[in-house]
Design an enzyme around this catalytic site. Sequence first.
Site, PDB file in Angstrom:
ATOM      1  N   GLY A 106      61.145  64.907  43.120  1.00  0.00           N
ATOM      2  CA  GLY A 106      60.233  63.802  42.894  1.00  0.00           C
ATOM      3  C   GLY A 106      60.936  62.469  42.731  1.00  0.00           C
TER       4      GLY A 106
ATOM      5  CE  LYS B 117      52.274  47.334  35.088  1.00  0.00           C
ATOM      6  NZ  LYS B 117      53.740  47.457  35.197  1.00  0.00           N
TER       7      LYS B 117
ATOM      8  NE  ARG C 146      65.233  58.334  47.075  1.00  0.00           N
ATOM      9  CZ  ARG C 146      65.017  57.020  47.054  1.00  0.00           C
ATOM     10  NH1 ARG C 146      64.202  56.499  46.139  1.00  0.00           N
ATOM     11  NH2 ARG C 146      65.604  56.230  47.934  1.00  0.00           N
TER      12      ARG C 146
ATOM     13  CG  HIS D  85      57.401  51.702  26.567  1.00  0.00           C
ATOM     14  ND1 HIS D  85      57.985  52.946  26.472  1.00  0.00           N
ATOM     15  CD2 HIS D  85      57.120  51.528  27.889  1.00  0.00           C
ATOM     16  CE1 HIS D  85      58.059  53.486  27.678  1.00  0.00           C
ATOM     17  NE2 HIS D  85      57.536  52.656  28.545  1.00  0.00           N
TER      18      HIS D  85
ATOM     19  CE  LYS E 276      64.831  49.372  28.087  1.00  0.00           C
ATOM     20  NZ  LYS E 276      65.656  49.192  29.305  1.00  0.00           N
TER      21      LYS E 276
ATOM     22  CG  ASP F 110      59.297  55.541  24.915  1.00  0.00           C
ATOM     23  OD1 ASP F 110      59.835  54.826  25.780  1.00  0.00           O
ATOM     24  OD2 ASP F 110      58.360  55.143  24.204  1.00  0.00           O
ATOM     25  CG  HIS F 111      62.499  54.275  29.771  1.00  0.00           C
ATOM     26  ND1 HIS F 111      61.160  54.404  30.058  1.00  0.00           N
ATOM     27  CD2 HIS F 111      62.794  52.970  29.976  1.00  0.00           C
ATOM     28  CE1 HIS F 111      60.672  53.241  30.428  1.00  0.00           C
ATOM     29  NE2 HIS F 111      61.626  52.349  30.385  1.00  0.00           N
TER      30      HIS F 111
ATOM     31  CG  LEU G 169      61.771  60.572  36.307  1.00  0.00           C
ATOM     32  CD1 LEU G 169      61.933  59.100  35.962  1.00  0.00           C
ATOM     33  CD2 LEU G 169      60.982  61.283  35.207  1.00  0.00           C
TER      34      LEU G 169
ATOM     35  N   GLY H  89      60.084  69.463  39.348  1.00  0.00           N
ATOM     36  CA  GLY H  89      59.836  68.181  39.997  1.00  0.00           C
ATOM     37  C   GLY H  89      61.145  67.584  40.462  1.00  0.00           C
TER      38      GLY H  89
ATOM     39  CG  ASP I 241      51.864  52.007  31.630  1.00  0.00           C
ATOM     40  OD1 ASP I 241      52.155  53.185  31.882  1.00  0.00           O
ATOM     41  OD2 ASP I 241      52.487  51.033  32.081  1.00  0.00           O
TER      42      ASP I 241
ATOM     43  CE  LYS J  65      55.577  55.319  29.488  1.00  0.00           C
ATOM     44  NZ  LYS J  65      54.327  54.906  30.066  1.00  0.00           N
TER      45      LYS J  65
END
Length: 489
Positions: free
Chosen positions: A20, A331, A24, A240, A182, A177-178, A22, A17, A235, A148
């Site tokens: 793709g 959101k 980029r 998260h 952090k 899992d980003h 992500l 990918g 999500d 994920k």
Amino acid sequence: MVSRVIPVEPFDLVIFGGTGDLARRKILPGLYRRFWAGQLPEEARIIGASRKPMSDEEFRAFAREAIDAFAIEGAGDAEMVAAFLDKLGYVAVDAKGDGGWPELGARLRDGTVRAFYFSVGPSLFGDLAERLHKYEMATPDCRVVVEKPFGHDLETAQELNGTLAKFFAEKQIYRIDHYLGKETVQNLMAVRFGNILFEPIWNAQYVDHIQITVAETVGVGGRGAYYDKSGAMRDMVQNHLMQLLCLIAMEPPNMFEPDAVRDEKLKVIRALQPVEPHHIVRGQYGQPEQEDGYRAEAGDPRSKTESFVAMRVAVQNWRWAGTPFYLRTGKKLRARESEIAVVFKPTPHSIFGDQAEPQRNVLTIRLQPNEGMELDVTIKEPGPGGMRLIDVPLDMSFAEALAEESASVPEAYERLIMDVIRGNQTLFMRGDEVEAAWAWTDPIIDGWQDRGDVPKPYDIGSNGPDDALALLHRDGRKWRDIKEHRTKK
């Protein structure tokens, strides 16, 4: 202060990918920033792979555009960028066929760390894994990175884990899992377990409650079709927020080592009690007919998918019995803010007479924006007129406190990719951890469907549905208003 950047071993990283979104936005710019910081070895090689026919030079041009758009640091240094691009190559492969696989195998070297990043949909995991083994590219010590979602529910998560387990040992699988990459999330562990100040009071005897908020100002946008099948619970909460809860509530591991840390996180998930229906609120931004509301953006005028979730969670173990955890994510809310607030109990007795409100110490861990930590302490308000108490923050912004090292502090994806190359799984989820999280989440979602629950509409730019406020008011508490809190600095 001198930065200690530890280079990694020579490696071959294949990004499936590789053309793709992500790759980029995150993967290629992140790798460039690590190169610019001096963390990539001279012998490192990065190979993009996807169905799209493309030459090495065309892929390098794609990467150059990504660096210009997203890398920030060092992007204008033409010589540095050229040196990084020289490490890149590209092979067109057919994930479900045999095209391109011999050519990809010929690019890989013996005697280097070998990692495969599956930046593709889960439906292709098995096909990619099978061909890596068929063409003898998957060595016993290679690593595979998967994004994920790790399933849609417990059953599909078990199927995914089973598919990967056919070809790779658990020690080779890195579920990324980003949020765990952090800087502030890792500093949470350092604050807890590296200082004697906090750990003795990190329990139900001293902590009144804990709030975890992940608020976004954006809507579903172009992800409407995907998001409408997922919702905020799948999500955000299942992964998260669950991970943040685990790091806050976990017991001290015997050492900072992958399985020791993940064992303690798993214990927290297994200690979570089922959530009663009256302890959870679902919301959906905008009114049903609103042009910029959720249903319009998702493309379903009758959608019952939630864009907001707030819940009261109980961790039933010795440390946290009686201390509620309040989780909230949504959101199109008032502000973009991710924070964990540990609200301590008031002093057992005030010697200063009747105060308007009990004074509390609050430790706030800010994940975004402006990563840092803040501790509210009580002092006397300056000036005459008696003993008037006020809360003031002791604030540490990482950008200011570590200004000299800011260039070399990696972003989440950068750190996690480097951990893959180092073979360090501490910040990655284990298979049983993922399945335990789904086992807790599934009954909540099933309950909504069985009862025919409809999410409450909430105004765009608000703090979410009014019912979410009542969730804490019933307990004599209130949500921390993000905007109001941020202006206290």
